[in-house]
Design a protein around this motif. Sequence first.
Motif, PDB file in Angstrom:
ATOM      1  N   GLU A   1       0.832  -1.213   0.000  1.00 51.06           N
ATOM      2  CA  GLU A   1       0.000   0.000   0.000  1.00 51.06           C
ATOM      3  C   GLU A   1       0.862   1.257   0.000  1.00 51.06           C
ATOM      4  O   GLU A   1       0.558   2.224  -0.692  1.00 51.06           O
ATOM      5  CB  GLU A   1      -0.946   0.004   1.200  1.00 51.06           C
ATOM      6  N   GLN A   2       1.923   1.249   0.789  1.00 50.61           N
ATOM      7  CA  GLN A   2       2.841   2.395   0.805  1.00 50.61           C
ATOM      8  C   GLN A   2       3.519   2.559  -0.556  1.00 50.61           C
ATOM      9  O   GLN A   2       3.702   3.676  -1.032  1.00 50.61           O
ATOM     10  CB  GLN A   2       3.895   2.214   1.894  1.00 50.61           C
ATOM     11  N   TYR A   3       3.888   1.444  -1.144  1.00 53.68           N
ATOM     12  CA  TYR A   3       4.516   1.469  -2.469  1.00 53.68           C
ATOM     13  C   TYR A   3       3.587   2.117  -3.489  1.00 53.68           C
ATOM     14  O   TYR A   3       4.010   2.959  -4.277  1.00 53.68           O
ATOM     15  CB  TYR A   3       4.862   0.035  -2.881  1.00 53.68           C
ATOM     16  N   LEU A   4       2.321   1.731  -3.444  1.00 55.45           N
ATOM     17  CA  LEU A   4       1.355   2.263  -4.406  1.00 55.45           C
ATOM     18  C   LEU A   4       1.045   3.740  -4.168  1.00 55.45           C
ATOM     19  O   LEU A   4       0.650   4.439  -5.098  1.00 55.45           O
ATOM     20  CB  LEU A   4       0.073   1.437  -4.377  1.00 55.45           C
ATOM     21  N   LEU A   5       1.221   4.216  -2.933  1.00 53.48           N
ATOM     22  CA  LEU A   5       1.051   5.645  -2.673  1.00 53.48           C
ATOM     23  C   LEU A   5       2.129   6.467  -3.374  1.00 53.48           C
ATOM     24  O   LEU A   5       1.868   7.562  -3.879  1.00 53.48           O
ATOM     25  CB  LEU A   5       1.081   5.938  -1.171  1.00 53.48           C
TER      26      LEU A   5
ATOM     27  N   GLU B 163       0.344   8.414 -11.852  1.00 50.40           N
ATOM     28  CA  GLU B 163       1.030   9.599 -12.372  1.00 50.40           C
ATOM     29  C   GLU B 163       2.540   9.372 -12.469  1.00 50.40           C
ATOM     30  O   GLU B 163       3.176   9.733 -13.462  1.00 50.40           O
ATOM     31  CB  GLU B 163       0.735  10.830 -11.505  1.00 50.40           C
ATOM     32  N   MET B 164       3.116   8.753 -11.431  1.00 51.99           N
ATOM     33  CA  MET B 164       4.558   8.477 -11.456  1.00 51.99           C
ATOM     34  C   MET B 164       4.884   7.445 -12.530  1.00 51.99           C
ATOM     35  O   MET B 164       5.918   7.536 -13.195  1.00 51.99           O
ATOM     36  CB  MET B 164       5.029   7.980 -10.088  1.00 51.99           C
ATOM     37  N   GLN B 165       4.009   6.473 -12.720  1.00 49.07           N
ATOM     38  CA  GLN B 165       4.225   5.482 -13.761  1.00 49.07           C
ATOM     39  C   GLN B 165       4.183   6.133 -15.139  1.00 49.07           C
ATOM     40  O   GLN B 165       4.962   5.762 -16.030  1.00 49.07           O
ATOM     41  CB  GLN B 165       3.184   4.372 -13.663  1.00 49.07           C
ATOM     42  N   ALA B 166       3.302   7.098 -15.316  1.00 45.41           N
ATOM     43  CA  ALA B 166       3.216   7.804 -16.598  1.00 45.41           C
ATOM     44  C   ALA B 166       4.479   8.626 -16.856  1.00 45.41           C
ATOM     45  O   ALA B 166       4.995   8.657 -17.984  1.00 45.41           O
ATOM     46  CB  ALA B 166       1.985   8.700 -16.625  1.00 45.41           C
TER      47      ALA B 166
END
Length: 65
Positions: free
Chosen positions: A32-36, A41-44
């Motif tokens: 969950e922390q990783y996905l935060l 947006e960061m992946q884009a």
Amino acid sequence: MAASVRPILSYLFFIEFFVLTLAVNAGWMSKEQYLLVWNNEMQAIFAAVVSFWFGHRTFGRREQT
């Protein structure tokens, strides 16, 4: 100095991805922390950086031939 900004930012994105992946796999942070941090947006942004470098190489080869 201005010419080194894009490569440095690119390296930082790769390092961030590596460190976050390592942290999840080592149990230092939860999924969950990783996905935060590593959200859509960061992946884009990461995809745009990778596309810039590899797309630039492809178009550079086309211009040479």
